[in-house]
Structure formats: C-alpha cells, structure tokens
Motif scaffolding. Structure first.
Motif, PDB file in Angstrom:
ATOM      1  N   GLY A 197     -13.262  20.251  14.842  1.00  0.00           N
ATOM      2  CA  GLY A 197     -13.372  21.464  15.629  1.00  0.00           C
ATOM      3  C   GLY A 197     -12.316  22.507  15.325  1.00  0.00           C
ATOM      4  O   GLY A 197     -12.395  23.622  15.838  1.00  0.00           O
ATOM      5  N   SER A 198     -11.334  22.164  14.500  1.00  0.00           N
ATOM      6  CA  SER A 198     -10.282  23.119  14.170  1.00  0.00           C
ATOM      7  C   SER A 198     -10.804  24.170  13.194  1.00  0.00           C
ATOM      8  O   SER A 198     -11.864  24.012  12.574  1.00  0.00           O
ATOM      9  CB  SER A 198      -9.089  22.391  13.550  1.00  0.00           C
ATOM     10  N   MET A 236     -11.231  22.662   9.719  1.00  0.00           N
ATOM     11  CA  MET A 236     -12.388  21.790   9.565  1.00  0.00           C
ATOM     12  C   MET A 236     -13.683  22.596   9.559  1.00  0.00           C
ATOM     13  O   MET A 236     -14.621  22.282   8.814  1.00  0.00           O
ATOM     14  CB  MET A 236     -12.414  20.757  10.686  1.00  0.00           C
ATOM     15  N   ARG A 237     -13.742  23.632  10.360  1.00  0.00           N
ATOM     16  CA  ARG A 237     -14.940  24.475  10.372  1.00  0.00           C
ATOM     17  C   ARG A 237     -15.097  25.192   9.034  1.00  0.00           C
ATOM     18  O   ARG A 237     -16.212  25.352   8.525  1.00  0.00           O
ATOM     19  CB  ARG A 237     -14.861  25.479  11.520  1.00  0.00           C
ATOM     20  N   ALA A 238     -13.977  25.622   8.454  1.00  0.00           N
ATOM     21  CA  ALA A 238     -14.039  26.279   7.141  1.00  0.00           C
ATOM     22  C   ALA A 238     -14.517  25.298   6.077  1.00  0.00           C
ATOM     23  O   ALA A 238     -15.336  25.643   5.219  1.00  0.00           O
ATOM     24  CB  ALA A 238     -12.667  26.843   6.770  1.00  0.00           C
ATOM     25  N   SER A 282     -17.581  21.171  14.553  1.00  0.00           N
ATOM     26  CA  SER A 282     -17.153  21.626  13.231  1.00  0.00           C
ATOM     27  C   SER A 282     -18.047  22.731  12.675  1.00  0.00           C
ATOM     28  O   SER A 282     -17.835  23.182  11.552  1.00  0.00           O
ATOM     29  CB  SER A 282     -17.113  20.443  12.254  1.00  0.00           C
ATOM     30  N   GLY A 283     -19.042  23.160  13.455  1.00  0.00           N
ATOM     31  CA  GLY A 283     -19.816  24.331  13.060  1.00  0.00           C
ATOM     32  C   GLY A 283     -21.282  24.114  12.771  1.00  0.00           C
ATOM     33  O   GLY A 283     -21.999  25.061  12.441  1.00  0.00           O
ATOM     34  N   ASN A 284     -21.791  22.880  12.872  1.00  0.00           N
ATOM     35  CA  ASN A 284     -23.208  22.631  12.607  1.00  0.00           C
ATOM     36  C   ASN A 284     -24.019  22.963  13.859  1.00  0.00           C
ATOM     37  O   ASN A 284     -23.953  22.264  14.861  1.00  0.00           O
ATOM     38  CB  ASN A 284     -23.425  21.171  12.215  1.00  0.00           C
ATOM     39  N   ARG A 285     -24.815  24.020  13.789  1.00  0.00           N
ATOM     40  CA  ARG A 285     -25.636  24.446  14.923  1.00  0.00           C
ATOM     41  C   ARG A 285     -27.126  24.243  14.651  1.00  0.00           C
ATOM     42  O   ARG A 285     -27.965  24.752  15.379  1.00  0.00           O
ATOM     43  CB  ARG A 285     -25.382  25.930  15.228  1.00  0.00           C
ATOM     44  N   SER A 286     -27.465  23.495  13.609  1.00  0.00           N
ATOM     45  CA  SER A 286     -28.870  23.335  13.219  1.00  0.00           C
ATOM     46  C   SER A 286     -29.541  22.213  14.000  1.00  0.00           C
ATOM     47  O   SER A 286     -29.106  21.063  13.939  1.00  0.00           O
ATOM     48  CB  SER A 286     -28.971  23.045  11.718  1.00  0.00           C
ATOM     49  N   VAL A 287     -30.589  22.547  14.705  1.00  0.00           N
ATOM     50  CA  VAL A 287     -31.388  21.596  15.452  1.00  0.00           C
ATOM     51  C   VAL A 287     -32.648  21.298  14.646  1.00  0.00           C
ATOM     52  O   VAL A 287     -33.346  22.209  14.206  1.00  0.00           O
ATOM     53  CB  VAL A 287     -31.762  22.161  16.837  1.00  0.00           C
ATOM     54  N   GLN A 288     -32.944  20.015  14.431  1.00  0.00           N
ATOM     55  CA  GLN A 288     -34.143  19.608  13.699  1.00  0.00           C
ATOM     56  C   GLN A 288     -35.346  19.625  14.644  1.00  0.00           C
ATOM     57  O   GLN A 288     -35.315  18.998  15.703  1.00  0.00           O
ATOM     58  CB  GLN A 288     -33.960  18.218  13.101  1.00  0.00           C
ATOM     59  N   CYS A 289     -36.393  20.340  14.250  1.00  0.00           N
ATOM     60  CA  CYS A 289     -37.546  20.550  15.128  1.00  0.00           C
ATOM     61  C   CYS A 289     -38.788  19.834  14.598  1.00  0.00           C
ATOM     62  O   CYS A 289     -39.089  19.883  13.403  1.00  0.00           O
ATOM     63  CB  CYS A 289     -37.849  22.048  15.243  1.00  0.00           C
TER      64      CYS A 289
END
Length: 294
Positions: A95-96, A99-101, A263-270
């Motif tokens: 979450g830092s 790490m997000r970069a 860490s920046g993953n906002r992808s939801v599998q549909c």
C-alpha cells in the motif's frame, strides 16, 4: 561477498610471493598504504526473461537460481524495474507509494509482454522485492514475476516448459472463457471451466475498474461492482446498458485481494450468470436475441 573479496586478496599476496615480492620503484615497502582502496561491493540485480523453479515473494540471493524457460519451472520474470524514489532502511510496505509504483510498472510491462491483460487469464502476477539485507545494502530493484494458474479458484502455479511471453496474443487457452458455477445459496463456491460449446451458465466478459476507495468501503458496496459488471456484459454481448439489463442476465464478480487492492489493483473480474437456463455458445456480440428479457 566477503569470502570472495578475501579470496582475491590472498591470490594477490601469492602472486607477490611468486615474483619475489619485488618492490616497485617509488614505493616505501609498505604493502598496505600503496594499494588502491577497495570499491564498494556491487549490488546484485536479477535479470528479466528468466524462469524459476518456484514462485518467490522475497528475492533472496541465496535462493536465486534461474533456469532456461524451456526447462521445467513455475515462475517467470518478465520485467525488472528500479524503485528510484524509494528511501529508508525498510522495504516498501503493502500500500505504500513505492509498492504502488512497482505494481503499476509491473502491470503495464507484463500486459505488453503477454499480449493481453493477465487478469483476464489463468495468470498470476507477483511483485518480488529484494531481501531486507539486500535492501539495506542498496538494492532497489523489483521483479515482475508471472505464473500460470491451475484454475480461477485454484491459484496453484502450473509447471511449464515454455515462456509466457506472447501467451495471450490472439485466442489462447489461458484466457478465461465459459464456466459452470457451483453455488451454495447466494455464494459461488467454485467456477469450473468448460468449453463454450458445452452446457454452461457463466462466461467471463471482461474487467471493471473500480473507483479509488479504501478496502472496507469497497467490500461494503458489492452492488456497485455488480452494476459495473452489468456494463461490462452490455459491451461484451452488444446489448443496451439500461435498466432492463438486470432482467436479461445475472452477474458474478471476483475482486482483488486486500494486498493487491492497497497496492493499486482496482480490476474486478466480471462474469455473466444465467440462473434459469444453460448456454451452449459464447454470447460475445450475440445481442438481445441471446440475452432476452425474462
């Protein structure tokens, strides 16, 4: 590293003895103060395009034993980056900013190398950081490692004998397709992959990018994910994205883990879900005739 340096120093002394310890002109005979000082030890950096027997979460040098990707392996490094702005004695936490970069760079580079989005396939991504000792010694690299997964609900790395580079170009058996969902009440317990020509009730339709929010807020609002996935179904099946869509088809979604989310993953599998009938073909581009209002 120290043993290596000691070996070099001993070899130099032996060479001097073998030549009679002849003193170069202009020296005072002191074998210490006339030698150039040793440089700082070089930081070991892993290579990209290498494969590994097992996935790693921490890149310990003692465990670094890359193999040819034609040999049996369960993980592959597709990219190696540098955390240029990361400072401090401790590794970047989940979450830092660092790490997000690292995750953002890995996501971009891995998608380009694979030829498609890894989240739409049986592929996992791990950001591997140096060991705490290597970080203290100045290592600032990060590895972008991928691995083929056994299934959507069984994230166990598969043993491979080929690189994953380009594995998602065009149609690929790694891409998510059609499924039969095993359920208990309103909960999906397992998604079993089947050919789209076989009887099935669920199909992967794409990804929905959730808006920025804290993890707990995301979990508390599953309706937003279902609405986002209905829009993904509309694009995939070529049906109107309106209030009637919920009467055409149901939805199933898989969300990132908390660590991935932070860490920046906002992808939801549909996935679309047919509760009242089975399908024997993909609904991609099939229109309202394949998904009538019921």
């Amino acid at each position: 590293m120290r043993r290596w340096l000691t070996g070099v120093a001993l070899a130099t002394v032996v060479a001097l003895v073998a030549t009679g310890c002849t003193r170069p002109a202009g020296t005072d005979g002191d074998l210490v103060d006339d030698w150039a000082s040793m440089g700082a030890p070089a930081v070991s950096t892993p290579g990209s395009g290498t494969c590994h027997g097992q996935p790693q979460e921490v890149g310990y040098l003692s465990a670094y034993a890359p193999v040819d990707c034609a040999q049996p392996h369960r993980a592959e490094t597709l990219h190696v980056g540098t955390l240029t702005e990361a400072t401090g004695a401790r590794l970047p936490a989940v979450g830092s900013k660092g790490m997000r970069a690292a995750f953002g760079e890995c996501d971009r580079e891995v998608r380009e190398t694979l030829g498609g989005d890894w989240r739409g396939a049986r592929i996992g991504l791990t950001v591997v950081l140096p060991s705490p000792q290597a970080w203290t010694g100045g290592a600032r690299w990060f590895r972008c490692d991928v691995h083929e997964l056994r299934g959507l609900d069984t994230p166990i790395p598969v043993r491979r004998t080929a690189s994953l580079a380009g594995a998602l170009d065009g149609s690929s058996p790694l891409r998510h397709g059609c499924f039969n969902a095993r359920t208990e009440g309103d909960e999906v317990t397992e998604m079993v992959a089947v050919k789209c020509t076989a009887k099935h009730r669920a199909e992967f339709v794409g990804l929905w990018q959730a808006p920025e929010s804290i993890w707990s807020e995301f979990l508390e609002n599953p309706g937003r994910s279902h609405r986002g996935c209905r829009s993904a179904i509309a694009r995939y099946a070529k049906v109107p994205d309106d209030g009637n869509l919920q009467y055409r088809v149901g939805t199933i979604f898989y969300h990132p883990s908390e660590g991935e989310w932070r860490s920046g993953n906002r992808s939801v599998q549909c996935f679309l879900w047919m509760s009242d009938r089975t399908l024997t073909r993909s609904v991609k581009g099939a229109g309202t005739q394949a998904l009538p209002i019921t």
